[in-house]
Motif scaffolding. Structure first.
Motif, PDB file in Angstrom:
ATOM      1  N   PRO A   1       0.817  -1.219   0.000  1.00 16.52           N
ATOM      2  CA  PRO A   1       0.000   0.000   0.000  1.00 16.52           C
ATOM      3  C   PRO A   1       0.849   1.267   0.000  1.00 16.52           C
ATOM      4  CG  PRO A   1      -0.189  -1.214   2.100  1.00 16.52           C
ATOM      5  CD  PRO A   1       0.853  -1.907   1.294  1.00 16.52           C
ATOM      6  N   THR A   2       0.205   2.383  -0.273  1.00 18.60           N
ATOM      7  CA  THR A   2       0.905   3.675  -0.218  1.00 18.60           C
ATOM      8  C   THR A   2       0.975   4.144   1.241  1.00 18.60           C
ATOM      9  OG1 THR A   2      -1.133   4.962  -0.375  1.00 18.60           O
ATOM     10  CG2 THR A   2      -0.081   4.313  -2.470  1.00 18.60           C
ATOM     11  N   ASP A   3       1.866   5.114   1.497  1.00 18.73           N
ATOM     12  CA  ASP A   3       1.986   5.664   2.853  1.00 18.73           C
ATOM     13  C   ASP A   3       0.647   6.225   3.336  1.00 18.73           C
ATOM     14  OD1 ASP A   3       4.586   5.005   2.706  1.00 18.73           O
ATOM     15  OD2 ASP A   3       5.383   7.046   2.576  1.00 18.73           O
ATOM     16  N   ALA A   4      -0.064   6.923   2.427  1.00 15.27           N
ATOM     17  CA  ALA A   4      -1.346   7.535   2.810  1.00 15.27           C
ATOM     18  C   ALA A   4      -2.365   6.457   3.192  1.00 15.27           C
ATOM     19  CB  ALA A   4      -1.884   8.381   1.650  1.00 15.27           C
ATOM     20  N   GLU A   5      -2.371   5.360   2.440  1.00 10.44           N
ATOM     21  CA  GLU A   5      -3.300   4.267   2.760  1.00 10.44           C
ATOM     22  C   GLU A   5      -2.969   3.656   4.120  1.00 10.44           C
ATOM     23  OE1 GLU A   5      -4.591   2.187  -1.442  1.00 10.44           O
ATOM     24  OE2 GLU A   5      -2.514   1.961  -0.802  1.00 10.44           O
ATOM     25  N   ILE A   6      -1.675   3.516   4.391  1.00  6.08           N
ATOM     26  CA  ILE A   6      -1.260   2.931   5.675  1.00  6.08           C
ATOM     27  C   ILE A   6      -1.684   3.842   6.825  1.00  6.08           C
ATOM     28  CG2 ILE A   6       0.761   2.349   7.103  1.00  6.08           C
ATOM     29  CD1 ILE A   6       2.085   1.262   4.530  1.00  6.08           C
ATOM     30  N   THR A   7      -1.440   5.134   6.671  1.00  2.79           N
ATOM     31  CA  THR A   7      -1.817   6.098   7.723  1.00  2.79           C
ATOM     32  C   THR A   7      -3.315   6.025   7.985  1.00  2.79           C
ATOM     33  OG1 THR A   7      -0.049   7.499   6.912  1.00  2.79           O
ATOM     34  CG2 THR A   7      -1.601   8.528   8.428  1.00  2.79           C
ATOM     35  N   ALA A   8      -4.109   5.974   6.917  1.00  2.00           N
ATOM     36  CA  ALA A   8      -5.575   5.924   7.077  1.00  2.00           C
ATOM     37  C   ALA A   8      -5.992   4.631   7.784  1.00  2.00           C
ATOM     38  CB  ALA A   8      -6.254   6.028   5.709  1.00  2.00           C
ATOM     39  N   ALA A   9      -5.383   3.496   7.386  1.00  2.00           N
ATOM     40  CA  ALA A   9      -5.766   2.194   7.994  1.00  2.00           C
ATOM     41  C   ALA A   9      -5.360   2.130   9.464  1.00  2.00           C
ATOM     42  CB  ALA A   9      -5.135   1.049   7.215  1.00  2.00           C
ATOM     43  N   MET A  10      -4.294   2.843   9.825  1.00  2.00           N
ATOM     44  CA  MET A  10      -3.850   2.831  11.233  1.00  2.00           C
ATOM     45  C   MET A  10      -4.840   3.553  12.145  1.00  2.00           C
ATOM     46  SD  MET A  10       0.246   3.278  10.690  1.00  2.00           S
ATOM     47  CE  MET A  10       0.737   3.521  12.384  1.00  2.00           C
TER      48      MET A  10
END
Ligand code: ADP
Ligand code: MG
Length: 312
Positions: free
Chosen positions: A126-135
């Motif tokens: 995933p992209t960094d933005a996707e990871i941040t959102a999922a966290m």
């Protein structure tokens, strides 16, 4: 006449060497919780005990699978409340284990594990933005603890039957029950995380859970980089703690499973300190360098290793 003689001869031989009448044994392989399980039981009730264990394991698979709409985790993830007291107790216990490990074991990582594609095996980076959102999301996934819980429950089921010994293997989780049939300690092989065969053997007395979490258990590769399934909740990415595997030996299955995942995230230094603050488990760490470290209560053979002591 000849036959009669043979029976008497066998009986005398038994008296001389003191052997017990042959116990019934049963062996069964099954697929549940997304893994191959192998159950072996000794005792008069071996067969009915095996049936009862299989029923219990399948019941828990249904109750805790993220892929089943009717499971307890799916219910919670829809925002609905649980009513079953066993399920509520398990949720309370995994929450306590999450707090105990400072969040290294986090039973609410479903958004993250899904993003990486681990539950569906449709892997992607995933992209960094996707990871941040999922966290930010906190959906339940007890994949790091439920096999250990199921192994413990299966061993508990055996108490209702005339069973003398059992060894259950649920993927990377080994549950022993009683002594080995010859009365000695169980010899549990710890898989070589970097190759075939085993890296070490742990001697385990009586009923215990021996659970291994390793980066080799589930992973995918993209652009020459390997991404494995144990995530560091602080980064949202595969834990990069210098370990290939951690094995935990503990009297409780749920604790063993949750802690093996947590220690993998923590790495050797933090993991050793965590063990020093605890008194309910022992651990074997296999590093990416191939070195092996074991806490001082582990009886390990078949390899060279360093002992982690209580006193630093
Ligand atoms: P396995 O299930 O392969 O025996 P683990 O017990 O270590 O291995 O559980 C890993 C699974 O738990 C992952 O597939 C994922 O669903 C979930 N998970 C990943 N990282 C964590 C974590 N830090 N805490 C809790 N669960 C996790
Ligand atoms: Mg685990």
């Amino acid at each position: 006449m000849k036959r009669g003689m043979a029976v008497i001869f066998a009986a005398v031989l038994c008296l001389l060497v003191g052997c017990a009448p042959e116990e019934k044994t049963a062996q069964r392989d099954l697929f549940s919780m997304d893994t191959v399980m192998s159950l072996q039981v000794w005792g008069e009730d071996a067969q009915p005990a095996m049936d009862a264990m299989e029923t219990e394991i399948r019941r828990l698979d249904e109750a805790w699978s993220v892929g089943n709409d009717k499971s307890a985790v799916s219910t919670l993830n829809r925002g609905e409340a649980l009513t079953d007291s066993e399920q509520l107790e398990l949720i309370a216990r995994v929450q306590a284990l999450s707090v105990r490990t400072g969040g290294a074991f986090d039973p609410q990582l479903f958004a993250l594990t899904s993003l990486w594609g681990f539950p569906t095996k449709e892997y992607r980076v995933p992209t960094d933005a996707e990871i941040t959102a999922a966290m930010e999301e906190h959906a339940w996934d007890l994949g790091a603890a439920v096999k250990g819980y199921a192994a413990q429950r299966a061993a508990d089921v055996l108490k209702d039957y005339s069973v003398t010994h059992a060894v259950l293997s649920l993927g990377g989780n080994v549950q022993t029950y009683g002594t080995k049939p010859d009365g000695s300690a169980w010899q549990i092989a710890i898989r070589d995380p970097a190759g075939e065969g085993y890296a070490a053997v742990a001697a385990v007395e009586g009923t215990a859970s021996v659970v291994t979490s390793g980066s080799y258990q589930r992973f995918f590769e993209e652009d020459g980089i390997t991404y494995h399934h144990i995530l560091d909740p602080k980064t949202g990415r595969p834990a990069d703690s210098g370990l290939l595997s951690v094995t935990v030996i503990c009297r409780d299955g749920l604790t063993a499973d949750a802690l093996s995942t947590a220690l993998f995230v923590m790495g050797l230094e933090r993991g050793a300190d965590f063990w020093r603050e605890s008194d309910d488990f022992e651990a074997v760490f296999i590093l990416t360098s191939g070195e092996i470290f074991a806490t001082e209560g582990v009886s390990l053979s078949g390899c060279s290793f360093e002992v982690i002591r209580r006193e630093k």
